[in-house]
Design an enzyme around this catalytic site. Structure first.
Site, mmCIF file in Angstrom:
data_model
loop_
_atom_site.group_PDB
_atom_site.id
_atom_site.type_symbol
_atom_site.label_atom_id
_atom_site.label_comp_id
_atom_site.label_asym_id
_atom_site.label_seq_id
_atom_site.Cartn_x
_atom_site.Cartn_y
_atom_site.Cartn_z
ATOM 1 N N ASP A 124 -49.593 -41.909 -30.658
ATOM 2 C CA ASP A 124 -50.810 -41.822 -29.841
ATOM 3 C C ASP A 124 -50.723 -40.558 -28.982
ATOM 4 O OD1 ASP A 124 -52.786 -42.195 -27.916
ATOM 5 O OD2 ASP A 124 -52.377 -44.346 -27.711
ATOM 6 N N ALA B 89 -57.896 -34.850 -32.706
ATOM 7 C CA ALA B 89 -57.859 -36.303 -32.435
ATOM 8 C C ALA B 89 -58.839 -36.663 -31.334
ATOM 9 C CB ALA B 89 -56.450 -36.724 -32.044
ATOM 10 N N THR C 37 -58.686 -41.377 -24.661
ATOM 11 C CA THR C 37 -58.232 -40.497 -25.758
ATOM 12 C C THR C 37 -58.726 -39.067 -25.574
ATOM 13 O OG1 THR C 37 -58.131 -42.311 -27.340
ATOM 14 C CG2 THR C 37 -58.402 -40.104 -28.259
ATOM 15 N N THR D 177 -67.587 -29.956 -29.663
ATOM 16 C CA THR D 177 -68.842 -30.275 -30.359
ATOM 17 C C THR D 177 -70.035 -29.630 -29.651
ATOM 18 O OG1 THR D 177 -70.376 -32.126 -30.649
ATOM 19 C CG2 THR D 177 -68.682 -32.439 -29.032
ATOM 20 N N ASP D 178 -71.098 -29.401 -30.424
ATOM 21 C CA ASP D 178 -72.325 -28.873 -29.812
ATOM 22 C C ASP D 178 -72.966 -29.899 -28.870
ATOM 23 O OD1 ASP D 178 -73.260 -30.675 -31.731
ATOM 24 O OD2 ASP D 178 -74.637 -29.273 -32.708
ATOM 25 N N GLU D 179 -72.522 -31.173 -28.973
ATOM 26 C CA GLU D 179 -73.151 -32.210 -28.148
ATOM 27 C C GLU D 179 -72.882 -32.020 -26.652
ATOM 28 O OE1 GLU D 179 -73.029 -36.185 -29.753
ATOM 29 O OE2 GLU D 179 -72.771 -35.424 -31.780
ATOM 30 N N TYR E 273 -69.594 -40.232 -25.194
ATOM 31 C CA TYR E 273 -68.821 -39.388 -26.114
ATOM 32 C C TYR E 273 -68.906 -37.925 -25.707
ATOM 33 C CZ TYR E 273 -68.078 -36.365 -30.171
ATOM 34 O OH TYR E 273 -67.677 -35.332 -30.988
ATOM 35 N N LYS F 195 -66.003 -35.248 -24.213
ATOM 36 C CA LYS F 195 -65.647 -33.980 -24.855
ATOM 37 C C LYS F 195 -65.852 -32.814 -23.877
ATOM 38 C CE LYS F 195 -64.560 -33.372 -28.619
ATOM 39 N NZ LYS F 195 -63.224 -33.422 -29.294
ATOM 40 N N TYR G 242 -82.825 -44.710 -36.874
ATOM 41 C CA TYR G 242 -83.075 -44.948 -35.450
ATOM 42 C C TYR G 242 -84.415 -44.335 -35.040
ATOM 43 C CZ TYR G 242 -77.961 -45.771 -35.193
ATOM 44 O OH TYR G 242 -76.682 -46.212 -35.372
ATOM 45 N N GLY H 44 -80.405 -43.124 -24.996
ATOM 46 C CA GLY H 44 -80.124 -41.739 -24.589
ATOM 47 C C GLY H 44 -80.090 -40.757 -25.751
#
Ligand code: NAD
Ligand code: TYD
Length: 339
Positions: free
Chosen positions: A59, A82, A100, A125-127, A153, A157, A210, A278
């Site tokens: 981990d 990860a 994590t 990420t682009d998010e 999430y 990040k 969705y 959201g």
């Protein structure tokens, strides 16, 4: 060179391992993965016995285990994939995402400082940039776009990205960050849009779209992402962020219809379900920095990539059927029943 790859039993990490073994056989790869629900050792079965490959099940949040591994292997480069990666799961249970994605990243960077690494690459990420409106196609995410997250999430990040930049500035850790758009390709866990729709289609099950299916994502074939990361870790500048994306924006509903067409199924399978909480409307990347600095360009057209991907899921049914026959059933029931 010794390259430590975290999360290498997951979707992008495994594809990156295959890419590196093919293009840089002189390097030694160490894969550190906890094998959560999203990690699958069978994905790596063909490379486990390679003399320049080692798999370690640990981990990233376990400081002692991570330090022990650094002591043994002294990695030159860390490529950190990860993570908990699924937005819907983060809405149900944010805690493990913080643990994590933020704390795990901090442990790895502490190890990188203690043992000295030439590069710590944070796969982001682009998010982290939030979303863009549908009626402004001229707007794209650049590396200067402010972080403005929507989901637990993406927030986890973004927190990890900020921490990585802080470790660079404060401790001089040679960090790079890449922020990529949505990936698709072989070995993607069937909870994500494209493999989920392929698997449901093949089983003649409803395809849960969705909201109205109008949300737009900028899709990139996974191998193009791997190539970009490979260029960044070898030629990118420490302290820099690189956006990765292929100018391939598509609405979810169009992807779903395309998969139906490719598999010769009826659009009657489409079922509109309650929207994600959201739900980000549109992601779109401006990749001009990585193109100008490192010469990267996407090579796989979506029309070809999606055909290759569907072919892969048809040829590798055992891989994903094993996954969806286990705990995934409970997940699916919980997420999609009565939606
Ligand atoms: P994935 O969910 O398929 O794989 C994640 C891997 O990390 C799994 O093998 C899992 O076992 C491992 N892992 C999770 N928690 C761990 C822990 N505590 N210790 C060690 N290993 C652990 O994810 P993915 O889609 O391959 O994404 C990889 C990375 O790329 C993530 O950081 C994600 O944020 C980022 N990313 C993904 C996409 C995408 O479209 N999938 C796009 C941009 C960026
Ligand atoms: P996903 O693959 O979860 O990636 P992300 O949310 O990180 O972009 O979802 C891609 C898009 O597809 C997103 O707009 C949500 C939508 N979606 C559905 O419409 N139905 C589904 O069953 C899933 C999993 C996603």
């Amino acid at each position: 060179m010794n390259i430590l790859i975290t999360g290498g039993a997951g979707f992008i990490g495994s594809n990156f391992i295959f890419y590196e073994l093919e293009h840089h056989p002189e390097d030694r790869l160490i894969c550190l993965d906890k094998l959560t629900y999203a990690g699958n050792l069978s994905t790596l079965k063909d490379v486990l016995d390679r003399p320049n490959f080692r798999f370690v099940k640990e981990d990233i949040c376990d400081r002692e285990a991570v330090y022990r591994l650094f002591e043994e292997e002294h990695p030159d480069i860390v490529v950190h994939f990860a993570a908990e990666s699924h937005v819907d799961r983060s809405i149900e249970n944010p805690g493990v995402f913080l643990e994590t994605n933020i704390m795990g990243t901090a442990v790895l960077m502490d190890a990188g400082r203690k043992y000295g690494v030439r590069r710590f690459h944070q796969v982001s990420t682009d998010e982290v940039y939030g979303d863009l409106p549908l009626d402004r196609p001229d707007l794209l995410f650049t590396e200067e776009t402010p972080l403005h997250t929507s989901s637990p999430y993406s927030s986890s990040k973004a927190a990890a990205d900020l921490l990585a930049m802080a470790y660079h500035r404060t401790y001089g850790l040679p960090v790079t960050i890449s922020r990529c758009s949505n990936n698709y390709g072989p070995y993607q866990f069937p909870e994500k849009l494209i493999p989920l729709m392929i698997a449901n289609c093949l089983a003649d099950k409803p395809l849960p779209v969705y909201g109205q299916g109008l949300n737009v994502r900028d899709w990139l074939y996974v191998e193009d992402h791997c190539k970009a990361i490979d260029l960044i870790i070898r030629n990118g500048r420490a302290g820099e962020v690189y956006n990765i994306g292929g100018h391939n924006e598509m609405a979810n509903i169009d992807i779903v219809k395309l998969i139906l067409r490719e598999l010769g199924k009826s659009e009657d399978l489409i079922t509109y379900v309650t929207d994600r909480k959201g739900h980000d409307m549109r992601y779109a990347i401006d990749p001009s920095k990585i193109h100008a600095e490192l010469g990267w360009l996407p090579e796989t057209m979506f029309a070809d990539g999606i055909k290759k991907t569907i072919r892969w899921y048809l040829d590798n049914k055992e891989w994903w059927e094993t996954i969806i026959s286990g705990d995934y059933k409970d997940y699916y029931r919980k997420m999609y029943e009565n939606r």
